[in-house]
Design a protein around this motif. Structure first.
Motif, PDB file in Angstrom:
ATOM      1  N   TYR A   1     -17.811  -8.084   8.186  1.00 38.34           N
ATOM      2  CA  TYR A   1     -16.896  -7.091   8.754  1.00 38.34           C
ATOM      3  C   TYR A   1     -16.604  -7.389  10.226  1.00 38.34           C
ATOM      4  CZ  TYR A   1     -17.766  -4.142   4.679  1.00 38.34           C
ATOM      5  OH  TYR A   1     -17.852  -3.639   3.417  1.00 38.34           O
TER       6      TYR A   1
ATOM      7  N   ALA B   1     -17.493   1.908  -0.544  1.00 38.60           N
ATOM      8  CA  ALA B   1     -17.142   0.602   0.040  1.00 38.60           C
ATOM      9  C   ALA B   1     -16.069   0.778   1.116  1.00 38.60           C
ATOM     10  CB  ALA B   1     -16.649  -0.347  -1.052  1.00 38.60           C
TER      11      ALA B   1
ATOM     12  N   VAL C   1      -9.923  -3.721   0.767  1.00 34.87           N
ATOM     13  CA  VAL C   1     -10.883  -3.335  -0.278  1.00 34.87           C
ATOM     14  C   VAL C   1     -10.115  -3.187  -1.586  1.00 34.87           C
ATOM     15  CG1 VAL C   1     -12.650  -1.688  -1.013  1.00 34.87           C
ATOM     16  CG2 VAL C   1     -12.280  -2.087   1.430  1.00 34.87           C
TER      17      VAL C   1
ATOM     18  N   VAL D   1     -13.223  -7.189   0.176  1.00 31.53           N
ATOM     19  CA  VAL D   1     -14.250  -6.646  -0.716  1.00 31.53           C
ATOM     20  C   VAL D   1     -13.593  -6.480  -2.077  1.00 31.53           C
ATOM     21  CG1 VAL D   1     -15.821  -4.720  -1.170  1.00 31.53           C
ATOM     22  CG2 VAL D   1     -15.277  -5.357   1.201  1.00 31.53           C
TER      23      VAL D   1
END
Ligand code: SF4
Length: 436
Positions: free
Chosen positions: A45, A69, A53, A16
């Protein structure tokens, strides 16, 4: 007789990527390294063995988004490594999400890879030769960000980037040029040069001489521009301060070697506020410099950003900013209401401006600019402009950086090709026309 061993499952990493173009470049580095070591990337995911992330911690809204997130990745996958600017903020991620596997700061591919290795061992047989030389890109195939340095030697009072990313570290010019060349060979048609302060490139290494294609080249913005200009693609400069040596790149723009486009974040026009902001090059005579640039390269597009409602800003100082805008006639302008980023020195300054006044000043400023921008766009009607097509029907001229400026609309065209467009109409931000 035994048959061939069943192929080993390839470990998959989810990714991400949040934040600014600089964070995007970090993401690309990490993805490139993962691919080089034989990891695959997962599209969701569920299909990932762990998730990285890359966070942003610049303003409070970005902190929120990043924490959300991370929370989502934890609940959907459970194994999460955090990197990026928010990771460098002491204890914030740890406090909100104690179960993350590891936390690193920005620009730390090695740290991220160490954490990946600890929690998801490398496959034994990495297909290193399958990594494209230009790395893995997150931007469309035809343009790419080229990060030339990391960190910043300035200490603008509203900014916490130096405390998160440290002082300026310039990438060796040979390495930057090699990356640029690989990108062009892979089909990139526009290179967007980014850093915290592009005009300071090489200061930290005393403009050391490096090598590209066996030729000596200095680690200096002007030489970088000249050399990038030889690659035959669009080269666009972001985050340039109006230091005197910037004057030397304007002839390159006039000669068509690099795009006639400068992104210069002025932030204010009042000398007192600029001093309080501790802005680089704040004592430069900006209006004279703009006039000189335009005399050498009349085509130049100047983009800038400003902050309204900085602590202590009086009505008269705000008016000064409006007067500057009128006098400077900039092509592209963004204006933010001052946001007290946690940890920024400016928050301690006296005379905070109320939210209402900040917002009113921001809106007034943008209204004033809208008229200037509209006039400038209208002046392009009837001209033929070269455009880089982003998608059928939509492209950008030299005056438009992706994501922040306007576009040129027309029928036809294929992504990644250069076309000439006859401009027929101008809107508030975009131009409309037809293929020449
Ligand atoms: S120049 Fe100022 S605003 Fe830009 S990164 Fe450096 S300290 Fe922050």
């Amino acid at each position: 007789m035994r048959g061939p061993a069943a192929p080993r499952a390839v470990p998959k990493v989810g990714f991400v990527s949040l934040g600014c173009p600089k964070a995007l470049v970090d993401s690309e580095r990490i993805l490139t390294q993962l691919r080089a070591e034989g990891y695959a990337t997962a599209k969701d995911y569920g299909g990932a063995d762990l998730v990285i992330v890359n966070t942003c911690g610049f303003i409070d809204a970005a902190v929120e988004e990043s924490l959300e997130a991370i929370g989502e990745a934890l609940s959907e996958n459970g194994k999460v490594i955090v990197t990026g600017c928010l990771g460098a903020k002491d204890g914030v991620v740890q406090k909100a999400h104690p179960s993350v596997l590891a936390i690193t700061g920005p620009h730390d591919t090695e740290g991220v890879m160490r954490a990946v290795h600890a929690h998801l061992p490398k496959p034994h047989d990495p297909y290193t030769d399958l990594v494209p030389a230009q790395g893995v890109k997150l931007t469309p195939r035809h343009y790419a960000y080229l990060k030339i340095s990391e960190g910043c030697n300035h200490r603008c009072s509203f900014c916490i980037i130096p405390s998160m990313r440290g002082d300026l570290v310039s990438r060796p010019i040979g390495e930057v040029m090699q990356e640029a060349e690989n990108l062009v060979k892979a089909g990139v048609r526009e290179l967007l040069v980014i850093s915290q302060d592009t005009s300071a490139y090489g200061v930290d290494v005393k403009y050391r001489t490096g090598f590209w294609q066996g030729r000596p080249v200095k680690t200096k913005m002007n030489e970088l521009c000249r050399t990038l200009g030889e690659l035959g693609v669009w080269v666009r400069l972001h985050y340039v301060y109006p230091y005197p040596h910037v004057d030397e790149v304007i002839p390159l723009m006039a000669q068509g070697k690099i795009l006639p486009y400068l992104d210069v974040p002025f932030q204010h026009a009042s000398p007192r506020i600029l001093k309080l902001m501790k802005r680089p090059a704040s004592a430069e005579k900006v209006l004279e410099r703009l006039a000189a640039w335009r005399a050498v390269c009349p085509e130049i597009t100047v983009r800038s950003t400003f902050i309204a409602g900085f602590p202590g800003e009086t009505e008269a100082e705000f008016e000064q900013m409006l007067e500057f805008l009128e006098a400077a006639q900039l092509d592209r302008v963004g204006c933010f209401a001052y946001s007290p980023v946690e940890g920024a020195a400016a928050n301690a300054l006296p005379g905070p401006v109320s939210e209402e006044v900040k917002e009113r000043r921001r809106a007034r400023f943008m209204q004033a600019q809208e008229k200037i921008s509209a006039r400038k766009l209208k002046a392009k009607v009837g001209r033929t402009l070269q455009v880089l097509v982003d998608a059928p029907g939509e492209g950008r001229s030299s005056a438009d950086a992706p994501g922040i400026d306007g576009t040129v609309r027309f029928r036809g065209g294929k992504a990644g090709e250069f076309r000439h467009i006859i401009i027929e109409r101008a809107g508030a931000h975009d131009l409309h026309g037809r293929l020449a």
